[in-house]
Design an enzyme around this catalytic site. Structure first.
Site, PDB file in Angstrom:
ATOM      1  N   PHE A  58       0.810  -1.225   0.000  1.00 56.11           N
ATOM      2  CA  PHE A  58       0.000   0.000   0.000  1.00 56.11           C
ATOM      3  C   PHE A  58       0.843   1.276   0.000  1.00 56.11           C
ATOM      4  O   PHE A  58       0.367   2.336  -0.391  1.00 56.11           O
ATOM      5  CB  PHE A  58      -0.937   0.023   1.222  1.00 56.11           C
ATOM      6  CG  PHE A  58      -0.242   0.407   2.514  1.00 56.11           C
ATOM      7  CD1 PHE A  58      -0.020   1.743   2.819  1.00 56.11           C
ATOM      8  CD2 PHE A  58       0.213  -0.547   3.411  1.00 56.11           C
ATOM      9  CE1 PHE A  58       0.640   2.116   3.991  1.00 56.11           C
ATOM     10  CE2 PHE A  58       0.869  -0.187   4.584  1.00 56.11           C
ATOM     11  CZ  PHE A  58       1.084   1.146   4.866  1.00 56.11           C
ATOM     12  N   LYS A  66      -1.240  -7.120  -9.323  1.00 55.00           N
ATOM     13  CA  LYS A  66      -2.226  -7.222  -8.227  1.00 55.00           C
ATOM     14  C   LYS A  66      -1.797  -6.173  -7.193  1.00 55.00           C
ATOM     15  O   LYS A  66      -0.905  -6.413  -6.383  1.00 55.00           O
ATOM     16  CB  LYS A  66      -2.194  -8.635  -7.628  1.00 55.00           C
ATOM     17  CG  LYS A  66      -3.444  -9.063  -6.897  1.00 55.00           C
ATOM     18  CD  LYS A  66      -3.913  -8.152  -5.778  1.00 55.00           C
ATOM     19  CE  LYS A  66      -3.148  -8.323  -4.501  1.00 55.00           C
ATOM     20  NZ  LYS A  66      -3.556  -7.351  -3.455  1.00 55.00           N
ATOM     21  N   GLU A 101      -4.944  -3.671  -1.924  1.00 51.81           N
ATOM     22  CA  GLU A 101      -6.388  -3.423  -1.884  1.00 51.81           C
ATOM     23  C   GLU A 101      -6.719  -2.150  -1.087  1.00 51.81           C
ATOM     24  O   GLU A 101      -7.847  -1.706  -1.045  1.00 51.81           O
ATOM     25  CB  GLU A 101      -7.126  -4.635  -1.287  1.00 51.81           C
ATOM     26  CG  GLU A 101      -6.762  -5.008   0.145  1.00 51.81           C
ATOM     27  CD  GLU A 101      -5.496  -5.878   0.279  1.00 51.81           C
ATOM     28  OE1 GLU A 101      -4.584  -5.756  -0.564  1.00 51.81           O
ATOM     29  OE2 GLU A 101      -5.430  -6.656   1.241  1.00 51.81           O
ATOM     30  N   SER A 111       5.361  -6.983   3.313  1.00 50.03           N
ATOM     31  CA  SER A 111       5.924  -7.298   4.628  1.00 50.03           C
ATOM     32  C   SER A 111       6.711  -8.618   4.577  1.00 50.03           C
ATOM     33  O   SER A 111       6.455  -9.476   3.716  1.00 50.03           O
ATOM     34  CB  SER A 111       4.799  -7.397   5.655  1.00 50.03           C
ATOM     35  OG  SER A 111       3.881  -8.371   5.241  1.00 50.03           O
ATOM     36  N   CYS A 130       9.632   1.780   3.316  1.00 52.44           N
ATOM     37  CA  CYS A 130      10.549   0.682   3.650  1.00 52.44           C
ATOM     38  C   CYS A 130      11.962   1.203   3.840  1.00 52.44           C
ATOM     39  O   CYS A 130      12.811   0.497   4.354  1.00 52.44           O
ATOM     40  CB  CYS A 130      10.517  -0.376   2.557  1.00 52.44           C
ATOM     41  SG  CYS A 130      11.160   0.259   1.021  1.00 52.44           S
ATOM     42  N   GLU A 137       9.528  -4.360  12.903  1.00 52.22           N
ATOM     43  CA  GLU A 137       9.195  -3.214  12.059  1.00 52.22           C
ATOM     44  C   GLU A 137       7.861  -2.630  12.548  1.00 52.22           C
ATOM     45  O   GLU A 137       6.867  -3.344  12.631  1.00 52.22           O
ATOM     46  CB  GLU A 137       9.062  -3.663  10.596  1.00 52.22           C
ATOM     47  CG  GLU A 137       8.709  -2.515   9.663  1.00 52.22           C
ATOM     48  CD  GLU A 137       8.498  -2.955   8.209  1.00 52.22           C
ATOM     49  OE1 GLU A 137       7.807  -3.974   7.989  1.00 52.22           O
ATOM     50  OE2 GLU A 137       9.018  -2.267   7.313  1.00 52.22           O
TER      51      GLU A 137
HETATM   52  P1  NAD Z   1       1.540  -6.671   3.004  1.00 55.44           P
HETATM   53  O1  NAD Z   1       2.588  -7.713   3.053  1.00 55.44           O
HETATM   54  O2  NAD Z   1       0.445  -6.709   4.009  1.00 55.44           O
HETATM   55  O3  NAD Z   1       0.810  -6.680   1.563  1.00 55.44           O
HETATM   56  C1  NAD Z   1       1.530  -6.639   0.365  1.00 55.44           C
HETATM   57  C2  NAD Z   1       0.723  -7.322  -0.732  1.00 55.44           C
HETATM   58  O4  NAD Z   1       0.529  -8.696  -0.385  1.00 55.44           O
HETATM   59  C3  NAD Z   1      -0.678  -6.741  -0.936  1.00 55.44           C
HETATM   60  O5  NAD Z   1      -0.946  -6.698  -2.311  1.00 55.44           O
HETATM   61  C4  NAD Z   1      -1.589  -7.705  -0.210  1.00 55.44           C
HETATM   62  O6  NAD Z   1      -2.874  -7.802  -0.799  1.00 55.44           O
HETATM   63  C5  NAD Z   1      -0.855  -9.031  -0.327  1.00 55.44           C
HETATM   64  N1  NAD Z   1      -1.027  -9.884   0.856  1.00 55.44           N
HETATM   65  C6  NAD Z   1      -1.199  -9.503   2.143  1.00 55.44           C
HETATM   66  N2  NAD Z   1      -1.281 -10.574   2.956  1.00 55.44           N
HETATM   67  C7  NAD Z   1      -1.147 -11.662   2.181  1.00 55.44           C
HETATM   68  C8  NAD Z   1      -1.127 -13.064   2.443  1.00 55.44           C
HETATM   69  N3  NAD Z   1      -1.262 -13.555   3.667  1.00 55.44           N
HETATM   70  N4  NAD Z   1      -0.980 -13.901   1.395  1.00 55.44           N
HETATM   71  C9  NAD Z   1      -0.828 -13.433   0.140  1.00 55.44           C
HETATM   72  N5  NAD Z   1      -0.830 -12.100  -0.166  1.00 55.44           N
HETATM   73  C10 NAD Z   1      -0.976 -11.226   0.836  1.00 55.44           C
HETATM   74  O7  NAD Z   1       2.302  -5.262   3.033  1.00 55.44           O
HETATM   75  P2  NAD Z   1       1.673  -3.805   3.146  1.00 55.44           P
HETATM   76  O8  NAD Z   1       1.142  -3.609   4.529  1.00 55.44           O
HETATM   77  O9  NAD Z   1       0.785  -3.519   1.992  1.00 55.44           O
HETATM   78  O10 NAD Z   1       2.986  -2.906   2.942  1.00 55.44           O
HETATM   79  C11 NAD Z   1       3.877  -2.572   3.965  1.00 55.44           C
HETATM   80  C12 NAD Z   1       5.064  -3.511   4.001  1.00 55.44           C
HETATM   81  O11 NAD Z   1       5.747  -3.500   2.755  1.00 55.44           O
HETATM   82  C13 NAD Z   1       6.102  -3.090   5.038  1.00 55.44           C
HETATM   83  O12 NAD Z   1       6.556  -4.242   5.704  1.00 55.44           O
HETATM   84  C14 NAD Z   1       7.202  -2.475   4.205  1.00 55.44           C
HETATM   85  O13 NAD Z   1       8.483  -2.501   4.783  1.00 55.44           O
HETATM   86  C15 NAD Z   1       7.143  -3.313   2.987  1.00 55.44           C
HETATM   87  N6  NAD Z   1       7.767  -2.647   1.844  1.00 55.44           N
HETATM   88  C16 NAD Z   1       8.981  -3.105   1.444  1.00 55.44           C
HETATM   89  C17 NAD Z   1       9.629  -2.485   0.404  1.00 55.44           C
HETATM   90  C18 NAD Z   1      10.973  -2.964  -0.052  1.00 55.44           C
HETATM   91  O14 NAD Z   1      11.419  -2.508  -1.075  1.00 55.44           O
HETATM   92  N7  NAD Z   1      11.639  -3.854   0.655  1.00 55.44           N
HETATM   93  C19 NAD Z   1       9.018  -1.402  -0.265  1.00 55.44           C
HETATM   94  C20 NAD Z   1       7.761  -0.988   0.163  1.00 55.44           C
HETATM   95  C21 NAD Z   1       7.142  -1.627   1.218  1.00 55.44           C
END
Ligand code: NAD
Length: 495
Positions: free
Chosen positions: A148, A172, A175, A225, A280, A381
């Site tokens: 997000f 994808k 959401e 994450s 991040c 985090e």
């Molecule tokens: P998230 O892991 O909750 O979601 C990321 C994506 O995965 C979304 O599209 C979501 O719909 C999907 N998703 C969520 N749970 C899932 C599951 N159990 N099974 C399959 N798909 C699933 O992350 P978020 O809250 O949207 O974003 C924040 C996180 O992203 C933080 O941890 C941040 O550090 C990380 N991030 C990392 C970088 C990087 O370059 N390393 C860059 C941006 C964000």
């Protein structure tokens, strides 16, 4: 209520009748509904991706580059519009959103050079009258699953390069803020991209699992994450897909006693509290080395107290709300935990109240001093505007701290000592390193990626790493022997 659907084969599409609420984090009000795609939505997208790949992969790289150039022009004209869409659903300030759109656009700019980037290697006479060369060919249908916090930039780390390499791409998005990716896809069609080359399918983990299990998809690019990144990596590999999976972070910024303290404090303030800490590459740990600690903490406190927390519509806002009520509550819990663990809470952002936005998901800048390695607020985090200061005796202890942490995304050192800086850049176990730079995010023509639990897989995002990830290497060895007839050979040919 506005409905956000899918973008498939060049137009808006929806089969599933299941929708999820999308909020404006500044007001806490529902502003739209996003489709939770089902197997039929995904199937429609993949059938169009498959057809599109056959056509698009046969476009010459130069022709693909021209479509990307046109796309770049359209994006440039619409930076403000895209930024507003990002700010409304994410909550970040408009300037910050614009910056993120531009960083994404720079990947499109990089991908315009695809004819040059796809050039292989050639060796004449690897054996007598035998030549050998390598070519890079597209994978097929590639997919991206994104978080997000950067609804424009992170997808744009992926799809411009995947598509420039001749693949079709299925996105994808998160959401939580899904409108911007749809707009990005519409603009690509306007630029002349054939229908189906770039499809956007909305949904949550259910559709993600369908994507991971579908054998029409060749590769998965994931950012999110760490627990989900690890799951995506394992599942994709099990299903024989190429995968790059970027996870969370806990970025340390080291302040040496010889650092320019005011510069370091400015760096820390922007990197810790910008975008409400939802980056991040945010700095979530400031490591005070030696006797500068008291001074550093005082200066951070004084600056942090002056920050304006307000919705993105206020042009003086320094930081907006966090993404959701659930996420806000999680951050509030971390602040309580930090207190219970014995860290010194210098600034408490829990009580913030913004007139007219009482239901928004705001948290003020929060500062903990005397945080130690065993505390939960240090280990995990938080992804919010919460900065921990850890005090250490010397540089060696600071380096040890950085290297022992499970995350390895970014780090930075503020110092005026070139020798220490060189030692740090060489010896820290981190993917992206800054020297007197708070957020060392690599430009589009370099590559973005961390180490340890911040990246699973072999490839970072964009730059030449992106081109390698989205292409398969083929090496051809050939000779044209009109007159030579040597009969069959049974030993390994050598020179
Ligand atoms: P998230 O892991 O909750 O979601 C990321 C994506 O995965 C979304 O599209 C979501 O719909 C999907 N998703 C969520 N749970 C899932 C599951 N159990 N099974 C399959 N798909 C699933 O992350 P978020 O809250 O949207 O974003 C924040 C996180 O992203 C933080 O941890 C941040 O550090 C990380 N991030 C990392 C970088 C990087 O370059 N390393 C860059 C941006 C964000």
């Amino acid at each position: 209520m506005r409905k956000i659907n899918n973008y498939i084969n060049g137009s808006v599409s929806s089969i599933s009748s299941n929708y999820l609420q999308v909020d404006d984090p500044s007001t806490g009000e529902k502003i739209a509904e996003v489709i939770m795609s089902n197997a039929d939505d995904l199937n429609l997208a993949l059938e169009s991706s498959k057809k599109a790949f056959a056509e698009w992969s046969n476009f010459t790289p130069l022709k693909r580059s021209r479509v990307l150039s046109k796309y770049k022009e359209i994006l440039e004209k619409n930076i403000e519009l895209l930024a507003k869409i990002v700010s409304q659903e994410h909550g970040k300030t408009l300037d910050d959103a614009k910056g993120s759109v531009i960083r994404g656009l720079e990947v499109v700019e990089f991908a315009c050079g695809i004819p040059h980037l796809l050039k292989g290697e050639f060796s004449q006479n690897v054996g007598s009258n035998i030549d050998s060369w390598s070519i890079r060919q597209p994978l097929g249908i590639t997919a991206g699953i994104t978080p997000f916090n950067f609804p424009a930039m992170v997808p744009m780390w992926m799809f411009p390069i995947a598509i420039a390499c001749g693949n079709s791409f299925l996105l994808k998005p998160s959401e939580k803020d899904p409108s911007c990716p749809i707009k990005l896809a519409e603009f690509f069609s306007e630029a002349g991209l054939p229908d189906g080359v770039f499809n956007v399918v909305n949904g949550d983990k259910e559709v993600v699992n369908m994507i991971l299990n579908d054998n029409r998809i060749s590769s998965i690019s994931f950012v999110g994450s760490t627990p989900v990144a690890k799951y995506i990596y394992e599942k994709s590999a099990l299903n024989g897909k190429r995968v790059q999976s970027l996870g969370g972070a806990k970025n340390h910024l080291l302040v040496m006693p010889d650092a320019n303290l005011d510069q370091a404090v400015d760096g820390i303030i922007g990197a810790a509290y910008g975008s409400a800490g939802e980056r991040c590459m945010a700095v979530s740990v400031a490591v005070a080395i030696g006797d500068i600690a008291d001074n550093l903490v005082n200066k951070i406190q004084l600056k942090a107290e002056t920050l304006k927390v307000a919705p993105w519509t206020d042009s003086n806002s320094d930081m907006g709300p966090v993404i959701s009520l659930e996420h806000k509550n999680k951050i509030l819990d971390y602040i309580s935990t930090g207190e219970k663990e014995g860290a010194n809470l210098i600034l408490d952002g829990r009580q913030i109240n913004i007139q007219g936005y009482e239901n928004g998901y705001f948290i003020g800048p929060t500062l903990f001093d005397n945080v130690t390695e065993n505390m939960k607020i240090y280990k995990e985090e938080i992804f919010g505007p919460v900065l921990s200061v850890v005090r250490v005796k010397n540089y060696e202890d600071a380096l040890d701290l950085v290297n022992k942490h499970i995350y390895g995304n970014g780090t930075s050192i503020y110092t005026s000592d070139g020798e220490i800086s060189r030692h740090f850049t060489t010896n820290c176990k981190i993917g992206m390193v800054g020297v007197n730079v708070p957020i060392p995010v690599p430009m589009a023509f370099h590559s973005f990626g961390g180490w340890k639990q911040s990246l699973f897989g072999d490839h970072a995002m964009h730059g030449i790493e992106g081109v390698r990830f989205y292409t398969k290497l083929k090496t051809v060895t050939s000779r044209w022997p009109k007159s030579i007839q040597s009969g069959p050979e049974f030993k390994m040919p050598t020179n």
